[in-house]
Design a protein around this motif. Structure first.
Motif, PDB file in Angstrom:
ATOM      1  N   LEU A  55      86.744  52.206  27.455  1.00  0.00           N
ATOM      2  CA  LEU A  55      85.467  52.680  28.697  1.00  0.00           C
ATOM      3  C   LEU A  55      86.348  53.387  29.606  1.00  0.00           C
ATOM      4  CD1 LEU A  55      82.873  52.074  30.085  1.00  0.00           C
ATOM      5  CD2 LEU A  55      83.682  50.078  30.917  1.00  0.00           C
ATOM      6  N   HIS A 212      81.066  55.328  27.867  1.00  0.00           N
ATOM      7  CA  HIS A 212      81.219  55.513  29.399  1.00  0.00           C
ATOM      8  C   HIS A 212      80.346  54.791  30.154  1.00  0.00           C
ATOM      9  CE1 HIS A 212      78.168  58.613  28.494  1.00  0.00           C
ATOM     10  NE2 HIS A 212      77.553  58.250  29.438  1.00  0.00           N
ATOM     11  N   GLN A 214      79.078  51.531  31.284  1.00  0.00           N
ATOM     12  CA  GLN A 214      79.625  50.161  31.621  1.00  0.00           C
ATOM     13  C   GLN A 214      78.683  49.097  30.869  1.00  0.00           C
ATOM     14  OE1 GLN A 214      79.439  50.146  35.975  1.00  0.00           O
ATOM     15  NE2 GLN A 214      80.061  52.110  36.047  1.00  0.00           N
ATOM     16  N   VAL A 226      89.762  49.414  30.274  1.00  0.00           N
ATOM     17  CA  VAL A 226      89.296  50.466  31.104  1.00  0.00           C
ATOM     18  C   VAL A 226      90.254  51.573  31.206  1.00  0.00           C
ATOM     19  CG1 VAL A 226      88.416  50.995  33.497  1.00  0.00           C
ATOM     20  CG2 VAL A 226      87.980  48.863  32.361  1.00  0.00           C
ATOM     21  N   TYR A 242      84.779  42.154  35.298  1.00  0.00           N
ATOM     22  CA  TYR A 242      83.782  42.257  36.593  1.00  0.00           C
ATOM     23  C   TYR A 242      84.256  41.418  37.518  1.00  0.00           C
ATOM     24  CZ  TYR A 242      79.259  42.213  38.538  1.00  0.00           C
ATOM     25  OH  TYR A 242      78.387  42.576  39.668  1.00  0.00           O
ATOM     26  N   ILE A 254      83.369  49.546  37.751  1.00  0.00           N
ATOM     27  CA  ILE A 254      82.526  48.442  36.946  1.00  0.00           C
ATOM     28  C   ILE A 254      81.494  47.914  38.079  1.00  0.00           C
ATOM     29  CG2 ILE A 254      82.324  46.287  35.801  1.00  0.00           C
ATOM     30  CD1 ILE A 254      83.755  48.394  34.088  1.00  0.00           C
TER      31      ILE A 254
END
Length: 388
Positions: A55, A212, A214, A226, A242, A254
């Motif tokens: 991500l 990309h 989230q 990430v 998170y 995020i």
């Protein structure tokens, strides 16, 4: 015992086992294009049957990393291992991986079943085996009645499932998904995310997805890496990413978050509650904040206090709990999103904090509206101190 940070999809966490062997290992991988470093000395482990997400924003190196695993790019330095075997020099067609592209890349002149059949015929499978495999794939993606249709006669979601069936038909050990749901509308994308999870669990394969988005990564993944500028910033479960980001970059990337610049004014002291972490005291431009966290920063050092909007309570009345963090302000703006509302509250010193409130009922006795003076409060364990 470590405090749980949120639900997990399944009882599956080989990365916590010291004896577990990674299924895929990126070892000291660097990829340069001239003077540009796309991937910078990266090491990353992925485990068998894991649904793993890369991500990050465009240009962070996530697609380059996937393409190196597929064999479409070669690392400048480092090596990639799959089941302990170094993949260096192995061409894409000899690797036990298959890639599903964002564009789907279906043959427009072929029917659904012919698109799925094509790769199997190239591998020289017997006709009976091909027929059985195609039938299995059509059933898996729920397209049995669409077998004779051409791609142009299908919806975007159906074409996506054909591409998935074609990718899975050759039974790869690893399925690589490059922004696979980007062309779908929001509702269909959400439905397809859960279909992908079900298929991955059913087949027991290892899925690696580049995205990309989230929400997409948070929904489908066992773990997320990430990335930023060719470097992995954090690898963890969605809940850990998170609830416990390890840096401002991850915290801000995020979801929504409030970040206040602070200085340490009190060394961690024992909590008043047995079994709870020590309390730390921060000063944010005169606002004193208590945090239930053992922060390693010393007195006077600059840190950031981060808290998610849904953990900030908003009320017209002063807080009844004297131990909670509290600040006064004026409602500056309101965003109504259906399931919840977001309030932008301007503090007396001019800073803006966000508070999110679930719309659990259609009627509110004392609605909060523009210009109201309100209290924002949060508990000592709701926020997080970030030192980098």
């Amino acid at each position: 015992m470590a405090k749980s940070l949120g639900p997990v999809k399944r009882k599956f966490s080989p990365w916590t086992e010291p004896s577990a062997t990674p299924f895929i290992r990126f070892e000291d991988i660097t990829k340069r294009y001239g003077d540009f470093v796309a991937v910078d000395n990266l090491t990353l482990d992925i485990y068998e049957r894991e649904f793993f997400s890369l991500l990050g924003p465009s240009g962070c190196g996530k697609t380059t990393l996937m393409r190196m695993l597929a064999g479409f790019e070669e690392p400048t330095s480092g090596r990639i291992l799959l089941q302990g075997k170094d993949l260096s020099g192995t061409p894409p067609y000899k690797r036990p991986t298959n890639m599903m592209f964002q564009s789907y890349a279906l043959f427009p002149h072929m029917s659904v079943e012919k698109n799925i059949t094509f790769g199997l015929e190239q591998d020289g499978l017997a006709k009976a085996d091909i027929a059985a495999r195609v039938e299995e794939m059509l059933k898996l993606v729920k397209l049995e009645s669409f077998a004779k249709r051409k791609p142009a006669q299908l919806s975007g979601g159906q074409r996506q499932r054909v591409a998935l069936a074609r990718s899975l038909a050759k039974r790869p050990k690893v399925l690589l998904l490059d922004e696979p749901l980007g062309a779908l509308d929001r509702k269909l994308r959400e439905e397809t995310q859960f279909e992908l999870m079900d298929i991955q669990h059913t087949l027991g394969l290892t899925f690696l997805i580049v995205t990309h988005d989230q929400e997409e990564a948070m929904t489908v993944s066992d773990r997320i890496a990430v990335m930023d500028k060719g470097v992995v910033m954090q690898v963890a479960t969605p809940a850990e990413i998170y609830e416990a980001p390890n840096s401002r970059y991850v915290a801000e990337f995020i979801g929504d978050i409030n970040i206040l610049e602070c200085s340490m004014v009190g060394q961690p002291r024992p909590s008043l509650l047995a079994g709870h972490p020590p309390h730390t005291t921060l000063d944010s431009q005169g606002l004193m904040i208590g945090v239930e966290q053992d922060c390693k920063a010393g007195v006077g050092e600059q840190v950031a206090f981060a808290i998610r909007p849904e953990k900030v309570r908003i009320s017209l009345d002063p807080p009844a709990d004297g131990t909670a963090n509290a600040v006064h302000g004026e409602v500056w703006d309101i965003g109504y999103l259906g399931d919840f509302s977001v309030f932008l509250v301007k503090l007396d010193d001019g800073r803006i904090l966000r508070a999110a409130q679930a719309n659990v009922s259609r009627l509110v006795d004392r609605p909060i509206t523009f210009g109201d003076r309100v209290w924002l409060t949060w508990s000592v364990d709701a926020g997080l101190v970030l030192t980098r």
